[in-house]
Design a protein around this motif. Structure first.
Motif, PDB file in Angstrom:
ATOM      1  N   ASP A 243       0.877  -1.171   0.000  1.00  0.00           N
ATOM      2  CA  ASP A 243       0.000   0.000   0.000  1.00  0.00           C
ATOM      3  C   ASP A 243       0.916   1.223   0.000  1.00  0.00           C
ATOM      4  O   ASP A 243       1.402   1.649   1.049  1.00  0.00           O
ATOM      5  CB  ASP A 243      -0.902  -0.027   1.236  1.00  0.00           C
ATOM      6  CG  ASP A 243      -1.848   1.174   1.302  1.00  0.00           C
ATOM      7  OD1 ASP A 243      -1.616   2.171   0.592  1.00  0.00           O
ATOM      8  OD2 ASP A 243      -2.816   1.114   2.081  1.00  0.00           O
ATOM      9  N   GLU A 244       1.165   1.760  -1.177  1.00  0.00           N
ATOM     10  CA  GLU A 244       2.160   2.822  -1.302  1.00  0.00           C
ATOM     11  C   GLU A 244       1.782   4.064  -0.518  1.00  0.00           C
ATOM     12  O   GLU A 244       2.664   4.736   0.049  1.00  0.00           O
ATOM     13  CB  GLU A 244       2.371   3.171  -2.778  1.00  0.00           C
ATOM     14  CG  GLU A 244       3.530   4.122  -2.998  1.00  0.00           C
ATOM     15  CD  GLU A 244       3.827   4.339  -4.470  1.00  0.00           C
ATOM     16  OE1 GLU A 244       4.867   3.852  -4.934  1.00  0.00           O
ATOM     17  OE2 GLU A 244       3.001   4.986  -5.153  1.00  0.00           O
ATOM     18  N   GLN A 245       0.500   4.412  -0.458  1.00  0.00           N
ATOM     19  CA  GLN A 245       0.096   5.592   0.286  1.00  0.00           C
ATOM     20  C   GLN A 245       0.411   5.442   1.765  1.00  0.00           C
ATOM     21  O   GLN A 245       0.870   6.376   2.423  1.00  0.00           O
ATOM     22  CB  GLN A 245      -1.399   5.854   0.094  1.00  0.00           C
ATOM     23  CG  GLN A 245      -1.888   7.151   0.728  1.00  0.00           C
ATOM     24  CD  GLN A 245      -1.127   8.377   0.238  1.00  0.00           C
ATOM     25  OE1 GLN A 245      -0.843   8.513  -0.953  1.00  0.00           O
ATOM     26  NE2 GLN A 245      -0.771   9.275   1.155  1.00  0.00           N
ATOM     27  N   ALA A 246       0.200   4.227   2.293  1.00  0.00           N
ATOM     28  CA  ALA A 246       0.526   3.979   3.698  1.00  0.00           C
ATOM     29  C   ALA A 246       2.026   4.105   3.935  1.00  0.00           C
ATOM     30  O   ALA A 246       2.467   4.626   4.972  1.00  0.00           O
ATOM     31  CB  ALA A 246       0.039   2.579   4.103  1.00  0.00           C
ATOM     32  N   VAL A 247       2.824   3.630   2.978  1.00  0.00           N
ATOM     33  CA  VAL A 247       4.273   3.746   3.089  1.00  0.00           C
ATOM     34  C   VAL A 247       4.698   5.208   3.068  1.00  0.00           C
ATOM     35  O   VAL A 247       5.526   5.647   3.888  1.00  0.00           O
ATOM     36  CB  VAL A 247       4.966   2.957   1.957  1.00  0.00           C
ATOM     37  CG1 VAL A 247       6.447   3.330   1.871  1.00  0.00           C
ATOM     38  CG2 VAL A 247       4.818   1.464   2.180  1.00  0.00           C
ATOM     39  N   ILE A 248       4.140   5.996   2.149  1.00  0.00           N
ATOM     40  CA  ILE A 248       4.505   7.408   2.049  1.00  0.00           C
ATOM     41  C   ILE A 248       4.154   8.156   3.333  1.00  0.00           C
ATOM     42  O   ILE A 248       4.937   8.989   3.828  1.00  0.00           O
ATOM     43  CB  ILE A 248       3.803   8.048   0.832  1.00  0.00           C
ATOM     44  CG1 ILE A 248       4.432   7.512  -0.463  1.00  0.00           C
ATOM     45  CG2 ILE A 248       3.908   9.571   0.874  1.00  0.00           C
ATOM     46  CD1 ILE A 248       3.732   7.950  -1.722  1.00  0.00           C
ATOM     47  N   GLU A 249       2.997   7.853   3.892  1.00  0.00           N
ATOM     48  CA  GLU A 249       2.619   8.516   5.149  1.00  0.00           C
ATOM     49  C   GLU A 249       3.581   8.141   6.272  1.00  0.00           C
ATOM     50  O   GLU A 249       3.935   8.990   7.110  1.00  0.00           O
ATOM     51  CB  GLU A 249       1.183   8.116   5.519  1.00  0.00           C
ATOM     52  CG  GLU A 249       0.141   8.726   4.583  1.00  0.00           C
ATOM     53  CD  GLU A 249      -1.266   8.236   4.864  1.00  0.00           C
ATOM     54  OE1 GLU A 249      -1.444   7.465   5.842  1.00  0.00           O
ATOM     55  OE2 GLU A 249      -2.190   8.630   4.125  1.00  0.00           O
ATOM     56  N   ALA A 250       4.038   6.882   6.302  1.00  0.00           N
ATOM     57  CA  ALA A 250       4.996   6.459   7.330  1.00  0.00           C
ATOM     58  C   ALA A 250       6.364   7.094   7.101  1.00  0.00           C
ATOM     59  O   ALA A 250       7.085   7.390   8.063  1.00  0.00           O
ATOM     60  CB  ALA A 250       5.108   4.938   7.333  1.00  0.00           C
ATOM     61  N   LEU A 251       6.732   7.319   5.854  1.00  0.00           N
ATOM     62  CA  LEU A 251       7.984   8.023   5.550  1.00  0.00           C
ATOM     63  C   LEU A 251       7.891   9.479   5.976  1.00  0.00           C
ATOM     64  O   LEU A 251       8.838  10.042   6.553  1.00  0.00           O
ATOM     65  CB  LEU A 251       8.289   7.936   4.056  1.00  0.00           C
ATOM     66  CG  LEU A 251       8.642   6.556   3.497  1.00  0.00           C
ATOM     67  CD1 LEU A 251       8.679   6.588   1.970  1.00  0.00           C
ATOM     68  CD2 LEU A 251       9.986   6.065   4.032  1.00  0.00           C
ATOM     69  N   ASP A 252       6.744  10.103   5.709  1.00  0.00           N
ATOM     70  CA  ASP A 252       6.551  11.509   6.085  1.00  0.00           C
ATOM     71  C   ASP A 252       6.612  11.697   7.595  1.00  0.00           C
ATOM     72  O   ASP A 252       7.159  12.692   8.094  1.00  0.00           O
ATOM     73  CB  ASP A 252       5.201  12.011   5.566  1.00  0.00           C
ATOM     74  CG  ASP A 252       5.184  12.207   4.057  1.00  0.00           C
ATOM     75  OD1 ASP A 252       6.275  12.330   3.465  1.00  0.00           O
ATOM     76  OD2 ASP A 252       4.077  12.227   3.476  1.00  0.00           O
ATOM     77  N   SER A 253       6.061  10.751   8.331  1.00  0.00           N
ATOM     78  CA  SER A 253       6.039  10.880   9.795  1.00  0.00           C
ATOM     79  C   SER A 253       7.384  10.525  10.424  1.00  0.00           C
ATOM     80  O   SER A 253       7.615  10.809  11.602  1.00  0.00           O
ATOM     81  CB  SER A 253       4.964   9.952  10.382  1.00  0.00           C
ATOM     82  OG  SER A 253       5.351   8.586  10.257  1.00  0.00           O
ATOM     83  N   GLY A 254       8.281   9.886   9.654  1.00  0.00           N
ATOM     84  CA  GLY A 254       9.569   9.462  10.171  1.00  0.00           C
ATOM     85  C   GLY A 254       9.561   8.056  10.748  1.00  0.00           C
ATOM     86  O   GLY A 254      10.601   7.553  11.188  1.00  0.00           O
ATOM     87  N   HIS A 255       8.398   7.406  10.736  1.00  0.00           N
ATOM     88  CA  HIS A 255       8.342   6.044  11.280  1.00  0.00           C
ATOM     89  C   HIS A 255       9.131   5.073  10.411  1.00  0.00           C
ATOM     90  O   HIS A 255       9.806   4.180  10.931  1.00  0.00           O
ATOM     91  CB  HIS A 255       6.886   5.587  11.405  1.00  0.00           C
ATOM     92  CG  HIS A 255       6.749   4.264  12.103  1.00  0.00           C
ATOM     93  ND1 HIS A 255       6.990   4.113  13.455  1.00  0.00           N
ATOM     94  CD2 HIS A 255       6.429   3.031  11.634  1.00  0.00           C
ATOM     95  CE1 HIS A 255       6.810   2.847  13.785  1.00  0.00           C
ATOM     96  NE2 HIS A 255       6.475   2.160  12.701  1.00  0.00           N
TER      97      HIS A 255
END
Length: 396
Positions: A243-255
């Motif tokens: 789920d690329e959107q979930a990955v991008i959100e986790a990258l944005d948050s620093g997780h």
């Protein structure tokens, strides 16, 4: 006169593989109107007309998303792939991806390239600029980290073993691991019982599963959240398993620290923490040769002997030829009394069975039978008239 089999080749197939097909037996070409076999790599067959002449399709690669597998299976046309032929090439790329992410090499190289370009314009001191900027790319070493490997087929096992030898703790998950792969897997690789456990215990996750309904979005927001902060996701399987959107959100948050993948997208490829490669998994000369050889051999063995190896829509059925006999290959629905009806038709034709094997896979089955005597067209017609028989052919 020797029977010849026209083979349509799509894409650029390695000459090493094509050389496996005897030109006295196989006619190769890109524009063959009524092929007995199709040999391809990435060409899309979903919208292409499938001629009635076609007996088999062989893909020089592992994935078959570009082929209408179910439709061909319903017509008694096996689809072959080449699992493991490109395994080493993909393994090396996964290891490279791990190092790119851990040491921030991708972005560090871009930074250096930018400094050199700026120096050419400004005449700055490159050495001082390098020393001043390198701290932002400080990474970490792999020993002591935990890698989770989802899918322990040919590629997954090689990745797991290589990562373990680099000092990582390796967890593996594959409820359908074969006996052969289990023997190949290092005893130091710990097999876990759920995807959730693997995510929760891993610093890095690497995927080696096909894209099917059960694996779509396998890497989702909840599973990413269960990872320790600073995790890395590596995807050299198929784009849709993440789920690329979930990955991008986790990258944005620093997780998540990084997402390394072989399937560029407009949304993901421009993200500063994404390393997107142009589908290089099997892009080595060695892998292309291995895949082409394996695909050509499987196609040849099926057309000449009826043997099925590495088919994604039919069972594995291999039987040595019995001298002095005629061989039949029969595809049928997997339901009761099919074998009885087939053997009854042979007996009615006055043919003695020398060798016989039948195996099933899901809703379909495949029979190879060597009979003593000549097979007439009437026998083939009587077999095809049996309710549940999909296709039958006289072989050789």
């Amino acid at each position: 006169m020797t029977q010849t089999y026209p083979i349509q080749t799509l894409n650029a197939i390695s000459p090493v593989g094509l050389q496996r097909l005897d030109r006295d037996v196989f006619d190769l070409g890109t524009d063959i109107a009524e092929p007995r076999g199709i040999l391809l790599r990435s060409a899309d067959l979903h919208s292409a007309p499938i001629p009635d002449s076609l007996y088999a399709v062989a893909r020089a690669g592992a994935g078959t998303n570009n082929i209408p597998v179910d439709d061909l299976g319903a017509r008694g046309i096996p689809v072959f792939n080449t699992p493991g032929a490109n395994a080493n090439a993909v393994k090396e790329l996964v290891i490279a991806g791990m190092l790119l992410a851990a040491r921030n090499l991708y972005h560090a190289a871009d930074y250096t390239r930018g400094l050199v370009a700026d120096q050419a314009l400004s005449g700055g001191d490159l050495d001082k600029q390098v020393e001043a900027g390198k701290k932002q790319f400080a990474g970490y070493e792999l020993p002591g980290k935990t890698l989770g490997v989802i899918g322990l087929g040919a590629i997954g096992v090689l990745v797991a073993n290589a990562a373990q030898s680099l000092g990582l703790k390796v967890l593996g998950y594959d409820p359908a691991i074969t006996v052969e792969r289990a023997w190949q897997l290092s005893p130091n690789v710990e097999q876990v019982t759920s995807v959730e456990e693997l995510f929760a215990r891993s610093n890095m996750i690497t995927l080696h599963v096909p894209l099917i309904e059960a694996t779509k979005g396998l890497v989702d927001a909840d599973r990413i959240a269960s990872m320790a902060p600073g995790g890395v996701v590596l995807n050299f399987a198929r784009g849709g398993v993440v789920d690329e959107q979930a990955v991008i959100e986790a990258l944005d948050s620093g997780h998540l620290h990084a997402y390394v993948n072989d399937f560029p997208s407009e949304a993901g490829s421009v993200h500063p923490k994404v390393i997107a490669l142009p589908h290089l998994g099997a892009s080595t000369g060695e892998a292309e040769d291995n895949c082409a050889v394996m695909a050509a051999d499987q196609l040849s063995d099926y057309l000449l002997n009826g043997n099925i190896r590495n088919s994604v829509n039919f069972p594995e059925v291999v039987m040595a030829r019995t001298p002095g006999t005629t061989r039949l290959g029969i595809f049928n629905e997997n339901k009761p009394n099919m074998i009885g009806q087939i053997t009854a038709a042979l007996a009615e034709a006055g043919l003695n069975v020398a060798e016989f094997t039948n195996k099933s896979k899901g809703e379909v089955a495949y029979t190879l039978v060597d009979v003593e005597g000549e097979v007439q067209d009437e026998l083939k017609d009587s077999i095809l008239a049996i309710d549940g028989v999909i296709r039958a052919r006289k072989i050789g």
